[in-house]
Design a protein around this motif. Structure first.
Motif, PDB file in Angstrom:
ATOM      1  N   VAL A 130      10.838  -7.162   4.440  1.00 12.33           N
ATOM      2  CA  VAL A 130       9.793  -7.016   3.419  1.00 12.33           C
ATOM      3  C   VAL A 130      10.205  -5.910   2.453  1.00 12.33           C
ATOM      4  O   VAL A 130      10.729  -4.879   2.853  1.00 12.33           O
ATOM      5  CB  VAL A 130       8.410  -6.702   4.026  1.00 12.33           C
ATOM      6  N   PHE A 131       9.963  -6.159   1.161  1.00 11.55           N
ATOM      7  CA  PHE A 131      10.358  -5.220   0.120  1.00 11.55           C
ATOM      8  C   PHE A 131       9.241  -5.153  -0.911  1.00 11.55           C
ATOM      9  O   PHE A 131       8.750  -6.189  -1.357  1.00 11.55           O
ATOM     10  CB  PHE A 131      11.662  -5.676  -0.546  1.00 11.55           C
ATOM     11  N   ALA A 132       8.828  -3.955  -1.278  1.00 10.34           N
ATOM     12  CA  ALA A 132       7.733  -3.788  -2.234  1.00 10.34           C
ATOM     13  C   ALA A 132       8.158  -2.865  -3.370  1.00 10.34           C
ATOM     14  O   ALA A 132       8.705  -1.790  -3.120  1.00 10.34           O
ATOM     15  CB  ALA A 132       6.494  -3.231  -1.538  1.00 10.34           C
ATOM     16  N   MET A 133       7.902  -3.307  -4.590  1.00 11.82           N
ATOM     17  CA  MET A 133       8.210  -2.525  -5.795  1.00 11.82           C
ATOM     18  C   MET A 133       6.896  -2.197  -6.502  1.00 11.82           C
ATOM     19  O   MET A 133       6.100  -3.101  -6.783  1.00 11.82           O
ATOM     20  CB  MET A 133       9.098  -3.335  -6.750  1.00 11.82           C
ATOM     21  N   LEU A 172       0.830  -1.199   0.000  1.00 11.63           N
ATOM     22  CA  LEU A 172       0.000   0.000   0.000  1.00 11.63           C
ATOM     23  C   LEU A 172       0.868   1.253   0.000  1.00 11.63           C
ATOM     24  O   LEU A 172       0.587   2.218  -0.717  1.00 11.63           O
ATOM     25  CB  LEU A 172      -0.926  -0.011   1.214  1.00 11.63           C
ATOM     26  N   ASP A 173       1.935   1.233   0.796  1.00 15.40           N
ATOM     27  CA  ASP A 173       2.834   2.385   0.824  1.00 15.40           C
ATOM     28  C   ASP A 173       3.557   2.557  -0.504  1.00 15.40           C
ATOM     29  O   ASP A 173       3.787   3.683  -0.960  1.00 15.40           O
ATOM     30  CB  ASP A 173       3.858   2.229   1.952  1.00 15.40           C
ATOM     31  N   SER A 174       3.915   1.447  -1.121  1.00 18.24           N
ATOM     32  CA  SER A 174       4.633   1.507  -2.386  1.00 18.24           C
ATOM     33  C   SER A 174       3.784   2.163  -3.468  1.00 18.24           C
ATOM     34  O   SER A 174       4.270   3.001  -4.240  1.00 18.24           O
ATOM     35  CB  SER A 174       5.037   0.095  -2.827  1.00 18.24           C
ATOM     36  N   VAL A 175       2.509   1.814  -3.523  1.00 20.46           N
ATOM     37  CA  VAL A 175       1.607   2.423  -4.507  1.00 20.46           C
ATOM     38  C   VAL A 175       1.323   3.874  -4.140  1.00 20.46           C
ATOM     39  O   VAL A 175       1.307   4.759  -5.008  1.00 20.46           O
ATOM     40  CB  VAL A 175       0.300   1.614  -4.609  1.00 20.46           C
ATOM     41  N   ARG A 176       1.123   4.128  -2.863  1.00 20.04           N
ATOM     42  CA  ARG A 176       0.803   5.485  -2.419  1.00 20.04           C
ATOM     43  C   ARG A 176       1.939   6.455  -2.737  1.00 20.04           C
ATOM     44  O   ARG A 176       1.705   7.570  -3.206  1.00 20.04           O
ATOM     45  CB  ARG A 176       0.522   5.480  -0.914  1.00 20.04           C
ATOM     46  N   HIS A 177       3.177   6.020  -2.488  1.00 12.57           N
ATOM     47  CA  HIS A 177       4.331   6.899  -2.694  1.00 12.57           C
ATOM     48  C   HIS A 177       4.983   6.718  -4.069  1.00 12.57           C
ATOM     49  O   HIS A 177       5.920   7.434  -4.404  1.00 12.57           O
ATOM     50  CB  HIS A 177       5.368   6.658  -1.597  1.00 12.57           C
ATOM     51  N   ARG A 178       4.500   5.725  -4.822  1.00  2.00           N
ATOM     52  CA  ARG A 178       5.008   5.459  -6.169  1.00  2.00           C
ATOM     53  C   ARG A 178       6.518   5.214  -6.167  1.00  2.00           C
ATOM     54  O   ARG A 178       7.241   5.711  -7.031  1.00  2.00           O
ATOM     55  CB  ARG A 178       4.654   6.621  -7.108  1.00  2.00           C
ATOM     56  N   SER A 179       6.955   4.451  -5.192  1.00  2.00           N
ATOM     57  CA  SER A 179       8.384   4.155  -5.076  1.00  2.00           C
ATOM     58  C   SER A 179       8.574   2.858  -4.303  1.00  2.00           C
ATOM     59  O   SER A 179       7.633   2.352  -3.668  1.00  2.00           O
ATOM     60  CB  SER A 179       9.112   5.299  -4.356  1.00  2.00           C
ATOM     61  N   ALA A 180       9.779   2.332  -4.366  1.00  2.00           N
ATOM     62  CA  ALA A 180      10.088   1.104  -3.638  1.00  2.00           C
ATOM     63  C   ALA A 180      10.019   1.353  -2.131  1.00  2.00           C
ATOM     64  O   ALA A 180      10.362   2.427  -1.642  1.00  2.00           O
ATOM     65  CB  ALA A 180      11.471   0.605  -4.024  1.00  2.00           C
ATOM     66  N   VAL A 181       9.548   0.345  -1.418  1.00  2.00           N
ATOM     67  CA  VAL A 181       9.514   0.389   0.046  1.00  2.00           C
ATOM     68  C   VAL A 181      10.349  -0.779   0.552  1.00  2.00           C
ATOM     69  O   VAL A 181      10.077  -1.941   0.225  1.00  2.00           O
ATOM     70  CB  VAL A 181       8.066   0.285   0.572  1.00  2.00           C
TER      71      VAL A 181
END
Length: 235
Positions: free
Chosen positions: A110-113, A73-82
């Motif tokens: 945990v890593f989100a792209m 959710l943070d990755s999509v919200r900020h449009r960047s890798a988390v």
């Protein structure tokens, strides 16, 4: 062979959800992680799992929906890798509910792209690791490549459902995408609105809270509500 070529080869000949699953499995093999999932996100909420490397990956992804927070959710919200290298680190304060739930599953990293399709951020590739530590260098480049490739299975589904709708007006358009989404949660939320006289946001919150308290997924609780095995009481 570079990671991009290896990941592309892993999904060669596959389409839709099968390709998404194969891509996630390849991420586990090639990127040094223990589980991988592709989350679909709509209007700030995790709405479905496009692909997963296995049961653990699906559970980790479902938790983000049940709890309403997490790296995808943070990755999509900020449009960047988390990137979270160690969820057990006292300095890691993100996701106050999701973080301990992941530690219960023995996941430390945990890593989100973000997943970009037609200029829109529509989901994320999530990587989960039991051991703490950074993902960098070739592994990070591979994760970014995997997120790029992940858009292809989603486009396959869109194309398949669109063709079905055009060829047969009586078809259940978007059937496969709808099957991926947690539509039972939306239906159960509607039932709670009618039964308890509350607004949809509170109904969804109540459903998620019940799921978390019972250690179950929101989808499982929703099915119990729809099949009238469970009735939440008004406060």
């Amino acid at each position: 062979m570079a990671f991009h070529e290896q990941l592309s080869a892993a999904v060669d000949g596959q389409r839709g959800t099968a390709a998404a699953d194969r891509l996630c499995e390849a991420c586990v093999t090639l990127l040094g992680v223990d589980a991988a999932a592709i989350s679909l996100v709509l209007e700030g909420a995790a709405t479905g799992t496009l692909g997963a490397s296995g049961t653990l990956a699906r559970e980790c992804d479902e938790l983000q929906f049940t709890l309403g927070e997490g790296p995808c959710l943070d990755s999509v919200r900020h449009r960047s890798a988390v990137l979270a290298v160690d969820l057990a680190d006292p300095a890691e304060v993100r996701w106050p509910v999701y973080r301990p739930a992941m530690l219960d599953l023995r996941i430390r990293g945990v890593f989100a792209m973000p997943l970009l399709v037609a200029g829109e951020h529509v989901g994320a590739l999530d990587l989960f690791r039991a051991e703490p530590g950074e993902i960098h260098g070739e592994q990070l480049a591979g994760a970014i490549a995997a997120a790029e490739i992940a858009g292809i299975p989603l486009l396959d589904l869109l194309d398949t459902d669109l063709r079905a709708a055009v060829d047969d007006p009586r078809s259940d358009a978007w059937a496969e995408l709808n099957a991926l989404s947690r539509v039972e949660v939306s239906q159960a939320t509607g039932m709670l609105v009618a039964q308890l006289g509350i607004d949809p946001a509170e109904a969804l919150l109540r459903l998620r809270a019940h799921a978390y308290a019972d250690g179950r997924s929101a989808s499982d609780v929703a099915r119990d509500i729809l099949e009238r095995r469970l009735r939440l009481e008004a406060h």
